[in-house]
Design a protein around this motif. Structure first.
Motif, PDB file in Angstrom:
ATOM      1  N   PHE A  95       0.823  -1.211   0.000  1.00 23.36           N
ATOM      2  CA  PHE A  95       0.000   0.000   0.000  1.00 23.36           C
ATOM      3  C   PHE A  95       0.857   1.260   0.000  1.00 23.36           C
ATOM      4  CE2 PHE A  95      -3.037  -3.116   1.312  1.00 23.36           C
ATOM      5  CZ  PHE A  95      -4.242  -2.652   0.826  1.00 23.36           C
ATOM      6  N   SER A 185      -5.305  -7.918   1.405  1.00 19.77           N
ATOM      7  CA  SER A 185      -6.621  -7.369   1.116  1.00 19.77           C
ATOM      8  C   SER A 185      -6.813  -7.108  -0.383  1.00 19.77           C
ATOM      9  CB  SER A 185      -6.816  -6.107   1.955  1.00 19.77           C
ATOM     10  OG  SER A 185      -8.176  -5.937   2.221  1.00 19.77           O
ATOM     11  N   ARG A 186      -7.060  -5.885  -0.823  1.00 20.86           N
ATOM     12  CA  ARG A 186      -7.238  -5.668  -2.268  1.00 20.86           C
ATOM     13  C   ARG A 186      -5.964  -6.105  -3.002  1.00 20.86           C
ATOM     14  NH1 ARG A 186      -8.511   0.496  -1.342  1.00 20.86           N
ATOM     15  NH2 ARG A 186      -9.389  -0.577   0.441  1.00 20.86           N
ATOM     16  N   LYS A 189      -5.942  -9.884  -3.442  1.00 26.65           N
ATOM     17  CA  LYS A 189      -6.700 -10.249  -4.653  1.00 26.65           C
ATOM     18  C   LYS A 189      -5.749 -10.102  -5.852  1.00 26.65           C
ATOM     19  CE  LYS A 189     -10.534  -7.304  -2.828  1.00 26.65           C
ATOM     20  NZ  LYS A 189     -11.235  -7.907  -1.760  1.00 26.65           N
ATOM     21  N   SER A 209      -7.739 -11.499   1.788  1.00 23.98           N
ATOM     22  CA  SER A 209      -8.155 -10.914   0.496  1.00 23.98           C
ATOM     23  C   SER A 209      -9.669 -10.935   0.293  1.00 23.98           C
ATOM     24  CB  SER A 209      -7.459 -11.628  -0.661  1.00 23.98           C
ATOM     25  OG  SER A 209      -7.837 -12.980  -0.705  1.00 23.98           O
ATOM     26  N   GLU A 223     -18.863  -9.029   2.736  1.00 25.64           N
ATOM     27  CA  GLU A 223     -18.918  -8.379   1.424  1.00 25.64           C
ATOM     28  C   GLU A 223     -19.232  -9.366   0.296  1.00 25.64           C
ATOM     29  OE1 GLU A 223     -15.073  -6.849   0.153  1.00 25.64           O
ATOM     30  OE2 GLU A 223     -16.049  -5.043  -0.592  1.00 25.64           O
ATOM     31  N   ILE A 228     -18.983  -4.878  -3.167  1.00 29.09           N
ATOM     32  CA  ILE A 228     -17.644  -4.529  -3.672  1.00 29.09           C
ATOM     33  C   ILE A 228     -17.758  -3.722  -4.962  1.00 29.09           C
ATOM     34  CG2 ILE A 228     -17.049  -6.599  -5.066  1.00 29.09           C
ATOM     35  CD1 ILE A 228     -14.311  -6.539  -3.613  1.00 29.09           C
ATOM     36  N   ARG A 231     -18.800  -0.013  -4.391  1.00 30.15           N
ATOM     37  CA  ARG A 231     -17.762   0.904  -3.879  1.00 30.15           C
ATOM     38  C   ARG A 231     -16.526   0.971  -4.750  1.00 30.15           C
ATOM     39  NH1 ARG A 231     -16.434  -1.099   1.745  1.00 30.15           N
ATOM     40  NH2 ARG A 231     -15.128   0.739   1.966  1.00 30.15           N
ATOM     41  N   PHE A 232     -16.175  -0.141  -5.381  1.00 26.19           N
ATOM     42  CA  PHE A 232     -14.900  -0.194  -6.117  1.00 26.19           C
ATOM     43  C   PHE A 232     -15.086  -0.741  -7.529  1.00 26.19           C
ATOM     44  CE2 PHE A 232     -14.067  -1.155  -1.560  1.00 26.19           C
ATOM     45  CZ  PHE A 232     -13.331  -0.023  -1.223  1.00 26.19           C
ATOM     46  N   TRP A 235     -11.994  -1.511  -9.807  1.00 31.61           N
ATOM     47  CA  TRP A 235     -11.044  -2.615  -9.570  1.00 31.61           C
ATOM     48  C   TRP A 235     -11.242  -3.711 -10.610  1.00 31.61           C
ATOM     49  CZ3 TRP A 235     -11.489  -3.822  -3.542  1.00 31.61           C
ATOM     50  CH2 TRP A 235     -10.877  -2.772  -2.829  1.00 31.61           C
ATOM     51  N   TRP A 276     -15.772  -9.293   7.370  1.00 31.64           N
ATOM     52  CA  TRP A 276     -16.025  -8.701   6.048  1.00 31.64           C
ATOM     53  C   TRP A 276     -15.412  -9.570   4.946  1.00 31.64           C
ATOM     54  CZ3 TRP A 276     -19.415  -5.564   4.187  1.00 31.64           C
ATOM     55  CH2 TRP A 276     -19.168  -4.743   3.092  1.00 31.64           C
ATOM     56  N   HIS A 324      -8.240  -7.450  10.630  1.00 29.15           N
ATOM     57  CA  HIS A 324      -7.757  -7.248   9.268  1.00 29.15           C
ATOM     58  C   HIS A 324      -6.427  -6.483   9.300  1.00 29.15           C
ATOM     59  CE1 HIS A 324      -8.732  -6.876   4.980  1.00 29.15           C
ATOM     60  NE2 HIS A 324      -8.414  -5.599   5.023  1.00 29.15           N
TER      61      HIS A 324
HETATM   62  C1  GCU Z   1     -12.491  -2.796   1.588  1.00 30.72           C
HETATM   63  C2  GCU Z   1     -13.050  -3.719   0.530  1.00 30.72           C
HETATM   64  C3  GCU Z   1     -12.352  -5.069   0.546  1.00 30.72           C
HETATM   65  C4  GCU Z   1     -10.855  -4.886   0.478  1.00 30.72           C
HETATM   66  C5  GCU Z   1     -10.420  -3.955   1.586  1.00 30.72           C
HETATM   67  C6  GCU Z   1      -8.924  -3.596   1.576  1.00 30.72           C
HETATM   68  O1  GCU Z   1     -12.841  -3.267   2.852  1.00 30.72           O
HETATM   69  O2  GCU Z   1     -14.420  -3.837   0.759  1.00 30.72           O
HETATM   70  O3  GCU Z   1     -12.768  -5.860  -0.543  1.00 30.72           O
HETATM   71  O4  GCU Z   1     -10.200  -6.121   0.541  1.00 30.72           O
HETATM   72  O5  GCU Z   1     -11.104  -2.719   1.457  1.00 30.72           O
HETATM   73  O6  GCU Z   1      -8.280  -3.647   0.542  1.00 30.72           O
HETATM   74  O7  GCU Z   1      -8.429  -3.221   2.660  1.00 30.72           O
END
Ligand code: GCU
Length: 344
Positions: A95, A185-186, A189, A209, A223, A228, A231-232, A235, A276, A324
């Protein structure tokens, strides 16, 4: 039928190529191709004096790419041990570009014999719906994105491949048979998608993820596609929205993503309080993808308890107690998993 999988009615696994086609056209969009040209330059060698007490050198580099006839570059970091060679290595999609970072205990990775290459995902393209900046701006001149074209997860995965291209030039120090792509997380993925698409990654690790990553979507808690995509949306490719509240009609589920990494190794990490993301649905994915691997998931047919890890199979799973977060404890499981399977 495994008890844990009851009630989820998942589509059967297909050949890898067929699964990758579906995942690209329906979820992430088509992975951009190799750049027409690619060179690497060093911005600063040896960023921090005596880094890791002299056990590693961290340098900042740039990947200079030619994409659709236009120049695009992004920075990344290589933290390489100062002694020995044949080091297994992480490509960490992070990140931030900090080293060390709260999601990356660099000295500990070095102490375990690993090298680490890392980049900050927003140096590739911003994490927002603007498709005019960074790599997105080059791919989609004049807002030309079509329904099955790459979303931002695919663009970040593409950048991980470019860092792998760099690693491939460092066979003097790195064990190119032990490349591990990882993220949280994202970006977990993203790591799974990168590994599914590119066989140079011998290992993949996704940390927390969740939805559209390591978690089975059908029957998932927390979620889902609706949440998802609302909001995103950027992606993913635009086709993904057709499955909002129509998940039973998906010709895939996330076990396709994990199974596409076979016969290579993948470790899925969850956190017990991360409702989540849904740890149970992440573990289920390991069970459902298992038949694709020579030695699939080796573990019980019941949800893991916090603190448990099942590392023996080609797909491993661990459940850390807590929220998380990409924690040191997660990295330690990953190190254990890679060390166990490397060279097996
Ligand atoms: C949000 C989103 C998740 C993702 C997360 C992150 O919570 O809903 O799908 O994994 O952000 O990347 O921290």
């Amino acid at each position: 039928m495994l008890q844990m999988l009851e009630g989820r009615s998942l589509p059967p696994l297909l050949e890898r190529e067929a699964m990758l086609q579906i995942l690209q056209s329906e979820v992430y969009g088509k992975l951009p191709g190799r750049p027409e040209e690619l060179t690497f330059s060093t911005v600063e060698e040896n960023l921090f004096r005596n880094f890791c007490a002299g056990k590693a050198v961290c340098s900042k580099l740039t990947a200079n790419c030619m994409v659709n006839g236009r120049a695009f570059s992004f920075p990344f970091y290589a933290t390489l041990p100062t002694s020995g060679n044949n080091h297994p290595f992480f490509i960490h999609i992070n990140f931030r570009d900090w080293i060390p970072d709260r999601y990356m205990p660099t000295e500990e990775l070095i102490d375990n014999g690993f090298a680490v290459l890392s980049f900050s995902y927003e140096d590739v393209t911003a994490d927002n719906g603007d498709l005019t900046n960074g790599l997105a701006g080059i791919l989609y001149e004049n807002g030309s994105r079509q329904k099955g074209d790459a979303g931002k997860i695919a663009m970040w995965a593409w950048a991980a491949q470019r860092v792998m291209d760099y690693a491939a030039t460092r066979g003097d120090l790195l064990d190119l048979e032990s490349a591990v792509v990882c993220g949280h997380s994202r970006l977990g993925k993203t790591a799974l998608f990168a590994a599914a698409m590119d066989e140079r990654f011998a290992f993949a690790y996704s940390n927390d993820s969740g939805c559209s990553g390591a978690a089975i979507t059908r029957g998932k808690a927390g979620e889902r596609v609706k949440e998802i995509y609302t909001r995103f949306p950027y992606w993913f490719c635009e086709n993904y929205q057709t499955y909002i509240e129509r998940e039973a009609a998906m010709p895939f589920d996330q076990h396709f993503l994990v199974a596409s990494i076979a016969p290579r190794r993948v470790l899925i990490g969850s956190a017990s309080e991360d409702i989540w993301a849904d740890p149970v649905s992440e573990q289920l994915c390991c069970l459902a993808a298992s038949p694709a691997f020579p030695l699939g998931f080796v573990g019980p047919d019941r949800p893991a308890s916090a603190g448990e890890a099942f590392l023996e199979g080609d797909i491993g799973y661990h459940l850390r107690k807590g929220p998380h977060y990409f924690s040191r404890a997660d990295w330690q499981r990953l190190i254990q998993f890679v060390s166990l399977h490397r060279g097996r």
